[in-house]
Write an enzyme that holds these catalytic residues in place. Structure first.
Site, PDB file in Angstrom:
ATOM      1  N   SER A  63      -9.629  -1.040   7.284  1.00 16.28           N
ATOM      2  CA  SER A  63      -9.133  -0.752   5.941  1.00 16.28           C
ATOM      3  C   SER A  63      -8.467  -1.922   5.238  1.00 16.28           C
ATOM      4  CB  SER A  63      -8.146   0.423   5.998  1.00 16.28           C
ATOM      5  OG  SER A  63      -8.804   1.598   6.391  1.00 16.28           O
ATOM      6  N   SER A  86      -9.489   1.641   3.233  1.00 16.66           N
ATOM      7  CA  SER A  86      -8.667   2.419   2.326  1.00 16.66           C
ATOM      8  C   SER A  86      -7.665   1.583   1.517  1.00 16.66           C
ATOM      9  CB  SER A  86      -7.886   3.476   3.129  1.00 16.66           C
ATOM     10  OG  SER A  86      -7.041   2.857   4.091  1.00 16.66           O
ATOM     11  N   LYS A  98       0.857  -1.187   0.000  1.00 17.70           N
ATOM     12  CA  LYS A  98       0.000   0.000   0.000  1.00 17.70           C
ATOM     13  C   LYS A  98       0.892   1.237   0.000  1.00 17.70           C
ATOM     14  CE  LYS A  98      -3.901   1.835   2.733  1.00 17.70           C
ATOM     15  NZ  LYS A  98      -4.729   1.580   3.935  1.00 17.70           N
TER      16      LYS A  98
END
Length: 482
Positions: free
Chosen positions: A166, A142, A67
């Site tokens: 997330s 996210s 990420k």
């Protein structure tokens, strides 16, 4: 041979060790899949050109990605925000160091909600991520880029971050497995902070076994992270027996009531029946603190965010506004132009709850309720070994729906945020599909340091079912073959 991208990370790792697949072939397969899917799902912000790798570990040579809020030396790390521009860290996060030593091959940095603030991966400066199962739908957030990349077969696993769900929520929306470990068991060194008391990194992969293998590498005490926990680590994968005889499973009635889609309720309860058939016991109980988890979470998370994001000012690194009169004007213009609307909204809320006259009424009260939530979960785990809940009230929403109603987006986190408040481990596992063909996820929750317990329960379910083996390219994804 099965197409490589349909293998689990451990299956590909085993094929690499046997010599049935070469490291170069695995890397080429990842590059080809990224080239085929990136234009559709926008899962990556940066695609790198690594060298093939090999080694003795189970995951050596297996392509993966991070990420884009995880620091990678000399590789752009933007948090999907304009304000960081082309910032490239001069160091690696601890998880990056550990995985590299284990032979991991990182093929890039994954798209996300800006500074991890959002539940749909639509707030990115680099454009929204799209769900591989239906390109008109959001992948969750996210860590939406991470979940989408794994679901589409662009990488075999990814490392995401989880502040309020997330990792788990996008894993559910994209039909993959995502694990948030116990707070402190994975070093946060090198993770660009959103809310430091809640943030935790973890794996997104096809199966619980893959997640266990990754956690065996990345967990451990780190002297560079004062919140990391000392203890005995490793052995999660080897402990996956699938034996759940005598396991006590609690079903919080407050997580199955009003607001939960009926198809999700049915699919999640089917997980209980599968585990019951393998010898577990299942019992419903009350967890009334669920009423308070969302406001408590957003007060604390936004308060910490308003402090953490103050470092982005146009002076130290990243993007800087061009026309300004003095230092204060530089700060104001850089932040106004550099941050997106959702980040600004949360900074403003955080600054408000920390301000004079409101600190006691909001932030201090939220910390008190956080303690009550943790106490309620501790009480539940005196009676049960594992809790089973939904991951989200609905399946993946259509792109644009959540951004038009931020409050609805916040409420979608109701089943996941309690674990971050209480520091508990949780895993999202695929458990079915709704009538639109969208994946449904179930969440298994364990006590602190009970990571192995929920991984084994998830593994037991996956031994009996094949939902985690489904691929979006076996169906029409957004009206076209991927």
């Amino acid at each position: 041979m099965t197409e490589l991208y349909k293998m689990t990370a451990l299956e590909l790792g085993a094929a690499l060790k046997k010599g049935a697949v070469s490291p170069a072939e695995a890397l080429t397969a990842a590059k080809e899949r990224i080239a085929a899917c990136q234009g559709d799902n926008n899962a990556f912000i940066t695609v790198t050109e690594p060298q093939p790798n090999s080694g003795d570990s189970l995951l050596a040579g297996v392509p993966m990605a991070y990420k884009d809020n995880i620091c990678t030396r000399a590789v752009k790390t933007s948090c999907a925000s304009k304000i960081l521009g082309d910032f490239s860290p001069c160091y690696d996060a601890t998880v990056v160091e550990k995985l590299r030593e284990a032979g991991a091959v990182s093929v890039g940095k994954l798209n996300m909600d800006e500074f991890a603030m959002g539940s749909t991966s639509e707030t990115s400066f680099y454009g929204p991520v799209k769900n591989p199962w239906d390109l008109t739908r959001a992948p969750g957030g996210s860590s939406g880029g991470a979940a989408a990349a794994v679901a589409a077969g662009e990488v075999w696993y990814a490392i995401g971050s989880d502040t309020g769900g997330s990792i788990r929520q996008p894993a559910a929306y994209c039909g993959v497995t995502g694990m948030k470990p116990t707070y402190g068991t994975v070093s946060r060194y090198g993770l660009i902070a959103y809310a430091s008391s809640l943030d935790q990194m973890g794996p997104i992969a096809r199966s619980a076994a893959d997640c266990a293998a990754v956690l065996d590498v990345i967990q451990g005490k780190d002297p560079r992270d004062g919140t990391s926990l000392a203890g005995a680590y490793g052995g999660l994968l080897s402990s996956l027996t699938g034996d759940v005889r005598g396991l006590r499973i609690g079903l919080p009635a407050d997580c199955f009531g009003e607001g939960l889609d009926s198809e999700i309720r049915k699919a999640v309860l089917s997980v209980a029946q599968v585990l019951k058939s393998r010898g577990a016991t299942v019992e419903e109980f009350s967890l009334p603190v669920m009423e308070y988890v969302v406001p408590t979470y957003y007060i604390i998370a936004c308060a910490e965010a308003s402090s953490n994001l103050s470092r982005f000012d146009g002076v130290k690194y990243g993007w800087r506004a061009e026309d300004y009169e003095d230092l204060t004007d530089l700060y104001n213009k850089t932040r106004t132009e550099g941050f997106g609307s959702e980040v600004k909204r949360r900074i403003l809320l955080g600054a408000f709850v920390l301000s004079t006259g409101y600190y006691d009424a909001y932030y201090k009260k939220a910390l008190q309720v956080k303690a009550l939530i943790k106490r309620a979960y501790d009480e539940a785990f005196r009676k049960y070994d594992v809790l089973l809940t939904p991951v989200a009230p609905t399946t993946a929403p259509r792109l644009g729906e959540s951004l038009s109603d931020p409050l609805k987006m916040y409420l979608s986190d109701i089943y996941t945020v309690p674990l971050n408040l209480a520091g508990l481990p949780g895993i999202s596992i695929p458990c079915g599909f709704d009538s639109a063909g969208l994946p449904i996820g179930a969440q298994l929750v364990g006590p602190a340091l009970g990571d192995g317990v929920i991984l084994n329960a998830a593994h037991a379910f996956q031994l009996e079912t094949a939902y985690h083996q489904a691929h979006p390219d076996t169906q029409r994804a957004g009206g076209r073959e991927v």
